[in-house]
Design an enzyme around this catalytic site. Structure first.
Site, PDB file in Angstrom:
ATOM      1  N   ASP A 177      11.012  25.332  -8.563  1.00  0.00           N
ATOM      2  CA  ASP A 177      11.169  24.965  -7.163  1.00  0.00           C
ATOM      3  C   ASP A 177      11.827  26.156  -6.462  1.00  0.00           C
ATOM      4  O   ASP A 177      12.603  26.882  -7.059  1.00  0.00           O
ATOM      5  CB  ASP A 177      12.037  23.701  -7.079  1.00  0.00           C
ATOM      6  CG  ASP A 177      11.915  23.030  -5.723  1.00  0.00           C
ATOM      7  OD1 ASP A 177      11.188  23.559  -4.858  1.00  0.00           O
ATOM      8  OD2 ASP A 177      12.556  21.981  -5.524  1.00  0.00           O
TER       9      ASP A 177
ATOM     10  N   CYS B  42       8.378   5.865 -29.187  1.00  0.00           N
ATOM     11  CA  CYS B  42       9.354   6.958 -29.077  1.00  0.00           C
ATOM     12  C   CYS B  42      10.343   6.919 -30.239  1.00  0.00           C
ATOM     13  O   CYS B  42      10.472   5.901 -30.927  1.00  0.00           O
ATOM     14  CB  CYS B  42      10.081   6.904 -27.737  1.00  0.00           C
ATOM     15  SG  CYS B  42      11.474   5.774 -27.680  1.00  0.00           S
TER      16      CYS B  42
ATOM     17  N   ASP C  28       7.171  15.326 -10.550  1.00  0.00           N
ATOM     18  CA  ASP C  28       8.432  15.618 -11.226  1.00  0.00           C
ATOM     19  C   ASP C  28       9.453  14.630 -10.700  1.00  0.00           C
ATOM     20  O   ASP C  28       9.389  14.236  -9.539  1.00  0.00           O
ATOM     21  CB  ASP C  28       8.910  17.039 -10.915  1.00  0.00           C
ATOM     22  CG  ASP C  28       9.551  17.129  -9.544  1.00  0.00           C
ATOM     23  OD1 ASP C  28       8.812  17.157  -8.545  1.00  0.00           O
ATOM     24  OD2 ASP C  28      10.790  17.140  -9.456  1.00  0.00           O
TER      25      ASP C  28
ATOM     26  N   CYS D   6      12.931   4.028 -30.001  1.00  0.00           N
ATOM     27  CA  CYS D   6      12.409   2.695 -30.295  1.00  0.00           C
ATOM     28  C   CYS D   6      12.011   2.543 -31.767  1.00  0.00           C
ATOM     29  O   CYS D   6      12.060   1.456 -32.314  1.00  0.00           O
ATOM     30  CB  CYS D   6      11.231   2.373 -29.386  1.00  0.00           C
ATOM     31  SG  CYS D   6      11.770   2.052 -27.692  1.00  0.00           S
TER      32      CYS D   6
ATOM     33  N   HIS E 178      13.741   7.632 -24.639  1.00  0.00           N
ATOM     34  CA  HIS E 178      12.799   6.545 -24.356  1.00  0.00           C
ATOM     35  C   HIS E 178      12.198   6.668 -22.942  1.00  0.00           C
ATOM     36  O   HIS E 178      10.974   6.589 -22.766  1.00  0.00           O
ATOM     37  CB  HIS E 178      13.460   5.172 -24.507  1.00  0.00           C
ATOM     38  CG  HIS E 178      12.598   4.081 -23.957  1.00  0.00           C
ATOM     39  ND1 HIS E 178      11.541   3.548 -24.642  1.00  0.00           N
ATOM     40  CD2 HIS E 178      12.579   3.503 -22.719  1.00  0.00           C
ATOM     41  CE1 HIS E 178      10.913   2.672 -23.882  1.00  0.00           C
ATOM     42  NE2 HIS E 178      11.521   2.618 -22.700  1.00  0.00           N
TER      43      HIS E 178
ATOM     44  N   CYS F 257       6.687   0.525 -28.148  1.00  0.00           N
ATOM     45  CA  CYS F 257       6.913   1.931 -27.788  1.00  0.00           C
ATOM     46  C   CYS F 257       7.037   2.783 -29.049  1.00  0.00           C
ATOM     47  O   CYS F 257       7.650   2.379 -30.028  1.00  0.00           O
ATOM     48  CB  CYS F 257       8.173   2.065 -26.927  1.00  0.00           C
ATOM     49  SG  CYS F 257       8.578   3.794 -26.548  1.00  0.00           S
TER      50      CYS F 257
END
Ligand code: ZN
Length: 381
Positions: A90, A303, A263, A306, A332, A301
């Site tokens: 940015d 991840c 984003d 999880c 997560h 999930c």
């Protein structure tokens, strides 16, 4: 730079491919935010494991700390933070107008005081492009003026005029090797200003276009309006990026309106307060109801958090301020954002996006807490 692979038959959603000096990015894409050269609480290995393709860095913050000399000596931002995949930076315009104490807006930039120690600084198109050149980002953003969403019409108009003039100056600056530059469309919810700004920028022929002036504390209908007013003026064969957005449901809404890149600090920001984001909405994991709940944060999930830990355990960690707790909720939440984009791409490729979109929105319950956090997050990126 951008290859449009497919446009959805029922919505404006697009499947695409973005080629950069550090690799190819499949779109729609979510870019985890690494404002200070770190995605908060996550290391590069975790980011790669969850399918991150590109991250964000920030000109304003990195220029103040650690400063350009250090990043130059390190060999650029990729090397400094040991991230091998693409980085988008940015330009700092957003932070100058939201964080810093502005002393004077001049023809070629802004005189302001650092939000850290008050020291006088100057940032304009030339400086912003020079900093991004040293950072060595794959995609640099032009230096723009981002007024608050409730700024009076006259101020919005002035901001668009400056944004156009500064974009032209940015366009003339030298770039890093292989560096792409995106223009940023401002104009609030004013149809004429959005059109004027978009057309002027497209005439300058940037590599892609961002829709700015969203996620600045405005209500959701205004945000959607700003996107809808801008999108028709952006070239179909180039990438579109909605800056600082959003919740999972908002990203789906924007994908359906033709946006490719996102984003947002939300997944890591709310994680630090113990809020878990799921495909059905968000919930506070610290609550007493999860004391003896031995299910994962979100069933199904994949991840790391999880697969390895229960709500009861993570709730305990959060409540005794163990760092692992907020790290795992960050894992997560970020994984959810990235997996959602992967699912969107799969459905776009299969021609089933419209059903996926409808079903997702029907199941997702927006939480006031998360929407408020998104509003507050608009100064954090
Ligand atoms: Zn999970």
């Amino acid at each position: 730079m951008f290859e449009l692979l497919k446009t959805d038959f029922h919505t404006k959603a697009r499947l695409g491919k973005l080629s950069t000096a550090h690799g190819v990015v499949e779109t729609p894409v979510f870019m985890p935010v690494g404002t200070q050269a770190s995605v908060k609480a996550l290391d590069p290995r975790e980011l790669l494991e969850m399918g991150t393709q590109i991250i964000l860095g920030n000109t304003y913050h990195l220029n103040i700390r650690p400063g350009l000399d250090i990043i130059r000596a390190a060999g650029g931002l990729h090397r400094f933070m040991n991230w091998q995949l693409p980085i988008l930076t940015d330009s700092g315009g957003f932070q100058v107008f939201s964080l810093a104490k502005i002393r004077k807006i001049k023809t070629h930039g802004v005189e302001f005081n650092s939000h850290i120690d008050g020291s006088p600084l100057f940032l304009g198109p030339k400086e912003a492009m020079e900093i991004q050149r040293v950072l060595g980002s794959d995609i640099a953003m032009v230096f723009d003026e981002c007024p608050p969403h409730d700024a009076p019409a006259r101020e919005q108009k002035l901001a668009v005029e400056r944004t156009i003039r500064w974009a032209r100056e940015c366009r003339e600056q030298p770039r890093g090797e292989g560096q792409h530059v995106f223009g940023i469309v401002q104009g609030g919810t004013n149809a004429a200003l959005r059109e004027e700004c978009a057309k002027a920028l497209v005439a300058m022929d940037f590599d892609g276009y961002a829709i700015g002036g969203v996620s600045v504390g405005e209500p959701e209908p205004e945000m959607l309006k700003a996107i809808e007013l801008t999108e028709p003026f952006l070239p179909a064969h180039q990438a579109r990026y909605a800056m600082g957005l959003g919740t999972p449901a908002q990203m789906l809404e924007l994908i359906a309106r033709g946006v490719d890149m996102f984003d947002c600090v939300l997944p890591t920001r709310v994680a630090r307060n113990g809020t878990a984001i799921t495909r059905r909405g968000a919930y506070g994991l610290k609550g007493g109801g999860y004391k003896a709940d031995f299910r994962p944060i979100e069933e199904g999930c994949e991840c790391f958090a999880c697969k390895h830990f229960t709500r009861a355990y993570l709730r305990h960690l959060l409540n005794v301020n163990e760092i692992l707790g907020l790290r795992m909720v960050s894992v997560h939440n970020s994984h959810l954002y990235l997996k959602l984009m992967a699912d969107v791409r799969t459905n776009l490729a299969a021609g089933t996006f419209a059903d996926f979109y409808r079903e997702f929105i029907a199941n997702y319950v927006p939480s006031k807490k998360v929407l408020d956090a998104r509003k507050a997050a608009s100064t954090e990126r």
